[in-house]
Design an enzyme around this catalytic site. Sequence first.
Site, mmCIF file in Angstrom:
data_model
loop_
_atom_site.group_PDB
_atom_site.id
_atom_site.type_symbol
_atom_site.label_atom_id
_atom_site.label_comp_id
_atom_site.label_asym_id
_atom_site.label_seq_id
_atom_site.Cartn_x
_atom_site.Cartn_y
_atom_site.Cartn_z
ATOM 1 N N CYS A 1 -4.225 -29.214 -17.416
ATOM 2 C CA CYS A 1 -4.160 -30.243 -16.416
ATOM 3 C C CYS A 1 -5.255 -29.743 -15.466
ATOM 4 O O CYS A 1 -5.294 -28.837 -15.009
ATOM 5 C CB CYS A 1 -2.836 -30.645 -15.888
ATOM 6 S SG CYS A 1 -1.634 -31.065 -17.140
ATOM 7 N N CYS A 2 -5.804 -30.778 -14.973
ATOM 8 C CA CYS A 2 -6.767 -30.800 -13.384
ATOM 9 C C CYS A 2 -6.032 -30.473 -12.235
ATOM 10 O O CYS A 2 -6.216 -31.594 -11.520
ATOM 11 C CB CYS A 2 -7.867 -31.452 -13.727
ATOM 12 S SG CYS A 2 -8.883 -31.355 -15.044
ATOM 13 N N PHE A 3 -5.252 -29.662 -12.016
ATOM 14 C CA PHE A 3 -4.698 -29.348 -10.862
ATOM 15 C C PHE A 3 -4.178 -27.864 -10.774
ATOM 16 O O PHE A 3 -3.877 -27.236 -11.626
ATOM 17 C CB PHE A 3 -3.568 -30.199 -10.208
ATOM 18 C CG PHE A 3 -2.256 -30.028 -11.137
ATOM 19 C CD1 PHE A 3 -2.068 -30.735 -12.121
ATOM 20 C CD2 PHE A 3 -1.102 -29.270 -10.526
ATOM 21 C CE1 PHE A 3 -0.810 -30.776 -12.882
ATOM 22 C CE2 PHE A 3 -0.201 -29.244 -11.053
ATOM 23 C CZ PHE A 3 0.210 -29.973 -12.311
#
Length: 482
Positions: A390-392
């Site tokens: 995931c992009c965080f």
Amino acid sequence: MHPENSATNADTAASPDSPVPLASPVPPVSPVPLAAPLSRTAGFAGALRQAVADGLLGEDRPVAGFLDTDGVRRSVSALREAFDAVPGAPVLHTFAAKASSLVPVLRLLAACGMGCEVASPGELRLAVEAGFTPDRIVLDSPAKTREELRLAMALGVAVNADNFAELRRIGELRPPESGSVFGLRVNPQVGGGSIGAMSTATATSKFGVALRDPGAREQVVQAFADRPWLTRLHAHVGSQGCPLELIAEGIAQTYLLAEEINETLGTRQVTGIDMGGGLPVNFDGEEDRPAFADYVRVLRAAAPGLFDGRYALVTEFGRSLLAKNGFIGARVEYTKDAGGRRIALTHAGAQVATRTVFMPDAWPLRVGAFDGEGLPRSGPPMVQDVAGPCCFAGDVVAHARELPELHEGDFVALYDTGAYYFSTPWAYNSLPRPAVYGFTHGGGADGRVRFATVRDAQTLDSVAAESGLAHADALTGPGRRP
Ligand SMILES: *Cc1c(COP(=O)(O)O)cnc(C)c1O
């Protein structure tokens, strides 16, 4: 048969205009011996290796959930044996559907003789599709609509009201011939455990009637006096992070309330106690600690009268039946170093381990390291972060964990994830729901692990469809201001 309700709901169930189709009854499965042939971890390693060999895990299928179906059956047997050790009380064991909202898993539990606890219209639908008969379904949603109540009562499933306003609504809508058993959920306000979000019996919890508030007890007694059809008390005191003694104290308080209601009314109107679920799961080893038998021991000490046969009992366990029977397998796509820390970038992150990523201290997961063929990696331990896709920045399932060095193309296993993990994915980053497979060891003469598809991996067509593809022009089409 419903412990409190000998009337069957056959008429409702067979009705051609029944609002949801009722599946055909589930044939029972034969019991399995309680002792597992392998340690759980060894069994999972065998399954992971076979999954890689069979192509269920690999470059094109980088993450999947796995459930040991014999392990599930053993867990159900352990639950049953723990309560059967106390003769007297009839018990309906239901499974909390939210812990594994997958139809084949629910059907397996139905075949093991369990009932089902549901907390939304969707879960009710899944329970019916799985083949639970209405007399073995309990509806506990916290915010039931009128439509949901009408459907539940038409089917004849048990309904636990959350509050007095809902009780009034049920009174207005209740068909005179309803086969449903009705209960009231109370919050004994015995306090919380170590995870606030899992503690349902705090002073200000949103669940149930807060029993220690001024005047609440009297109001509950009056509610039963006014409604002869109200025959059950329900409490679910807490889940992960709550000590057994705290949970048992809440159930004991509920039992004492049942006694008080029956004494005040001079009749045994309360005939059943639904004690909820909530046995916590240990994430630090493969054995079940605490076991169901431990819980029953603590419950008996806290409320001896609960088990003497005067009350039909209902349980609603979720995580304690499934968590330790499942794992997530995920491929290591890359490894890298940052600030002196080794990081393995895998395909299992917040989309399948949401709680662990956001609250890593409360939900720590054991991680296993495997090579590209699915064989356990050995070698000196190295401190590594196991990160997700995931992009965080927080998308890390294990921080600074000592594991044999992971390499590109390896696999990791996230243990104890059979409940509330892969079955409850999060759609962040439009990541597809991963496939889920049930497995058994030695089903055939070759002793090979056998897999059954429980849920297919979500396709990109499905991701697009669920993202409003059918309404692609809704904001920009003719007549709309761009
Ligand atoms: C979530 C829930 C359960 C199951 O809890 P577990 O901790 O998974 O055993 C049971 N009853 C109710 C009302 C719940 O909300």
